[in-house]
Write a protein that holds these residues in place. Structure first.
Motif, short mmCIF file in Angstrom:
data_model
loop_
_atom_site.label_atom_id
_atom_site.label_comp_id
_atom_site.label_asym_id
_atom_site.label_seq_id
_atom_site.Cartn_x
_atom_site.Cartn_y
_atom_site.Cartn_z
N LEU A 256 0.82 -1.21 0.00
CA LEU A 256 0.00 0.00 0.00
C LEU A 256 0.86 1.26 0.00
CD1 LEU A 256 -2.78 -1.11 2.52
CD2 LEU A 256 -2.94 -0.96 0.02
N ARG A 257 1.95 1.27 0.76
CA ARG A 257 2.85 2.43 0.78
C ARG A 257 3.48 2.65 -0.58
NH1 ARG A 257 4.77 0.15 5.53
NH2 ARG A 257 6.69 -0.49 4.46
N ASP A 258 3.92 1.56 -1.19
CA ASP A 258 4.58 1.66 -2.49
C ASP A 258 3.60 2.15 -3.55
OD1 ASP A 258 7.22 0.73 -3.96
OD2 ASP A 258 5.57 0.05 -5.23
N PHE A 259 2.38 1.63 -3.54
CA PHE A 259 1.39 2.05 -4.52
C PHE A 259 1.04 3.52 -4.35
CE2 PHE A 259 -2.77 2.57 -6.41
CZ PHE A 259 -2.68 1.83 -7.58
N LYS A 260 0.82 3.96 -3.13
CA LYS A 260 0.46 5.36 -2.89
C LYS A 260 1.61 6.29 -3.24
CE LYS A 260 -2.18 6.83 0.35
NZ LYS A 260 -2.77 7.19 1.66
N LYS A 261 2.84 5.83 -3.08
CA LYS A 261 4.00 6.64 -3.44
C LYS A 261 3.97 6.99 -4.93
CE LYS A 261 7.96 4.59 -4.04
NZ LYS A 261 9.22 3.85 -3.78
N HIS A 262 3.50 6.06 -5.75
CA HIS A 262 3.46 6.27 -7.19
C HIS A 262 2.14 6.84 -7.69
CE1 HIS A 262 7.31 4.37 -7.64
NE2 HIS A 262 6.88 3.19 -7.28
N HIS A 263 1.05 6.64 -6.92
CA HIS A 263 -0.29 6.93 -7.45
C HIS A 263 -1.08 7.95 -6.64
CE1 HIS A 263 -3.13 4.95 -10.45
NE2 HIS A 263 -3.90 5.84 -9.88
N PHE A 264 -0.61 8.30 -5.44
CA PHE A 264 -1.29 9.24 -4.55
C PHE A 264 -2.60 8.71 -3.97
CE2 PHE A 264 0.58 13.24 -6.78
CZ PHE A 264 1.78 13.01 -6.15
N MET A 265 -2.99 7.48 -4.31
CA MET A 265 -4.24 6.92 -3.83
C MET A 265 -4.00 5.48 -3.39
SD MET A 265 -6.81 8.00 -6.93
CE MET A 265 -6.79 9.64 -7.67
N THR A 266 -4.93 4.94 -2.63
CA THR A 266 -4.91 3.51 -2.36
C THR A 266 -5.34 2.78 -3.62
OG1 THR A 266 -7.21 3.40 -1.66
CG2 THR A 266 -5.56 3.96 0.04
N GLY A 268 -7.82 0.75 -4.12
CA GLY A 268 -9.28 0.85 -4.28
C GLY A 268 -9.70 2.22 -4.77
N GLU A 269 -9.12 3.28 -4.20
CA GLU A 269 -9.44 4.64 -4.63
C GLU A 269 -9.05 4.86 -6.08
OE1 GLU A 269 -8.84 6.89 -0.30
OE2 GLU A 269 -7.17 6.71 -1.73
N ALA A 270 -7.89 4.31 -6.47
CA ALA A 270 -7.39 4.49 -7.83
C ALA A 270 -8.32 3.85 -8.86
CB ALA A 270 -5.98 3.90 -7.96
N VAL A 271 -8.80 2.65 -8.54
CA VAL A 271 -9.70 1.95 -9.46
C VAL A 271 -11.03 2.71 -9.58
CG1 VAL A 271 -11.05 -0.15 -9.81
CG2 VAL A 271 -8.65 -0.32 -9.12
N ARG A 272 -11.57 3.16 -8.46
CA ARG A 272 -12.83 3.90 -8.49
C ARG A 272 -12.68 5.20 -9.28
NH1 ARG A 272 -13.09 1.80 -3.22
NH2 ARG A 272 -12.21 3.71 -2.31
N TYR A 273 -11.59 5.90 -9.09
CA TYR A 273 -11.33 7.15 -9.80
C TYR A 273 -11.25 6.89 -11.31
CZ TYR A 273 -9.20 11.69 -10.86
OH TYR A 273 -8.94 12.94 -11.38
N ALA A 274 -10.54 5.85 -11.70
CA ALA A 274 -10.37 5.54 -13.12
C ALA A 274 -11.70 5.17 -13.76
CB ALA A 274 -9.36 4.42 -13.29
N ARG A 275 -12.52 4.42 -13.07
CA ARG A 275 -13.81 3.99 -13.63
C ARG A 275 -14.82 5.12 -13.65
NH1 ARG A 275 -13.81 -2.08 -10.95
NH2 ARG A 275 -12.35 -2.96 -12.47
N LYS A 276 -14.71 6.03 -12.71
CA LYS A 276 -15.62 7.18 -12.67
C LYS A 276 -15.35 8.12 -13.84
CE LYS A 276 -14.65 10.61 -10.00
NZ LYS A 276 -14.39 11.46 -8.83
N ASN A 277 -14.09 8.20 -14.25
CA ASN A 277 -13.70 9.16 -15.30
C ASN A 277 -13.56 8.54 -16.67
OD1 ASN A 277 -13.57 11.39 -13.53
ND2 ASN A 277 -11.57 10.74 -12.81
N LYS A 278 -14.19 7.40 -16.90
CA LYS A 278 -14.10 6.79 -18.22
C LYS A 278 -14.99 7.51 -19.23
CE LYS A 278 -17.59 3.21 -17.39
NZ LYS A 278 -17.87 1.78 -17.40
#
Length: 278
Positions: A256-266, A268-278
């Motif tokens: 989780l730390r490594d992912f957030k370091k690169h993506h700014f989100m957890t 789960g948050e990253a997937v929801r954000y990507a699907r919301k903005n399709k």
């Protein structure tokens, strides 16, 4: 290089998005080992609904030449973006009004076939195109201004790129190192990569820093993040604990730390954000 392009296709932070302000188009077969895609404005597509939300740009292990085109005033300006290590947000993107974007997204390991400049210490930044690619911008500018559609621009740019690619200058040791990273899901240690490629740690370090701009350790970490992001995005039932083991993280917190370091989100948050903005 073709082998790498077949087993690894990095994605953006919003891989489902396709509208007139942003679309991706694959290159011709001859360029697919080197160019991940062409992207930018395509006015034949519908405009996004409303003003939308800020767009996230994530590390994709690629480098981009980006042209901002104002055909009405005969202006075309390019910039070259090197490998990024963390995400950032762009402001809300609205429908284009007279200005368009056209960009070439290269696999990071392919750029050295077009540029003889060293990438040592040149990461996380944008540069003038001429600093790395000689007169490429001068050659492409009139072509991009003359074309009226995305398809026309791609056709013209592909012809110029194929003339310039120095395919025989590819560094097989670098390519083999990246292939081994991917084949081991980026679990391989530097010592393992050195044994596989038959180069010393110092040689490996220099290869990556001069041709890509980051160390082999950093690049492997970016590849691992991309592999994890693709799995989370397109295999929604992926289990985080399984991913911890598969990609060699110490534990769930490490992932989780490594992912957030690169993506700014957890994740789960990253997937929801990507699907919301399709």
């Amino acid at each position: 290089m073709l082998r790498l392009a077949k087993i690894y296709r990095p994605i953006t932070g919003e891989p489902l998005r396709r509208d007139c302000t942003y679309c991706e188009i694959l290159p011709c077969e001859a360029l697919r080992p080197y160019v991940r895609c062409f992207w930018g404005t395509d006015t034949s597509l519908p405009a996004p609904e409303g003003k939308g939300s800020p767009s996230i740009v994530i590390p994709d292990t690629c480098m981009d030449i980006i042209f901002e085109i104002d055909s009405a005033h005969g202006v075309c300006r390019g910039s070259f973006c090197t490998v990024d290590e963390s995400a950032y947000f762009l402001g809300t993107v609205e429908s284009p009004q007279g200005k368009e974007t056209f960009a070439i997204r290269f696999y990071a390991w392919a750029v050295a076939l077009l540029s003889r400049e060293s990438f040592m210490g040149k990461r996380n930044r944008a540069y003038a195109v001429g600093e790395f690619f000689g007169n490429l911008e001068e050659k492409l500018t009139p072509l991009l201004l003359r074309a009226s559609t995305m398809a026309e621009r791609i056709e013209m740019v592909q012809t110029e790129l194929l003339k310039r690619l120095e395919i025989n200058s590819a560094d097989s040791n670098l390519l083999n190192a990246i292939y081994y990273m991917l084949e081991t899901d980026c679990r391989a240690k530097i010592s393992d990569i050195c044994r596989y490629t038959a180069v010393s740690p110092r040689q490996l370090e220099r290869m990556f820093n001069t041709q890509i701009g980051v160390s082999p350790k950093v690049f492997s970490s970016l590849l691992r993040y991309q592999l994890l992001w693709q799995e989370l995005m397109f295999q929604g039932n992926s289990d985080i604990l399984d991913a911890v083991e598969k990609y060699g993280f110490t534990d769930q917190s490490h992932l989780l730390r490594d992912f957030k370091k690169h993506h700014f989100m957890t994740p789960g948050e990253a997937v929801r954000y990507a699907r919301k903005n399709k």
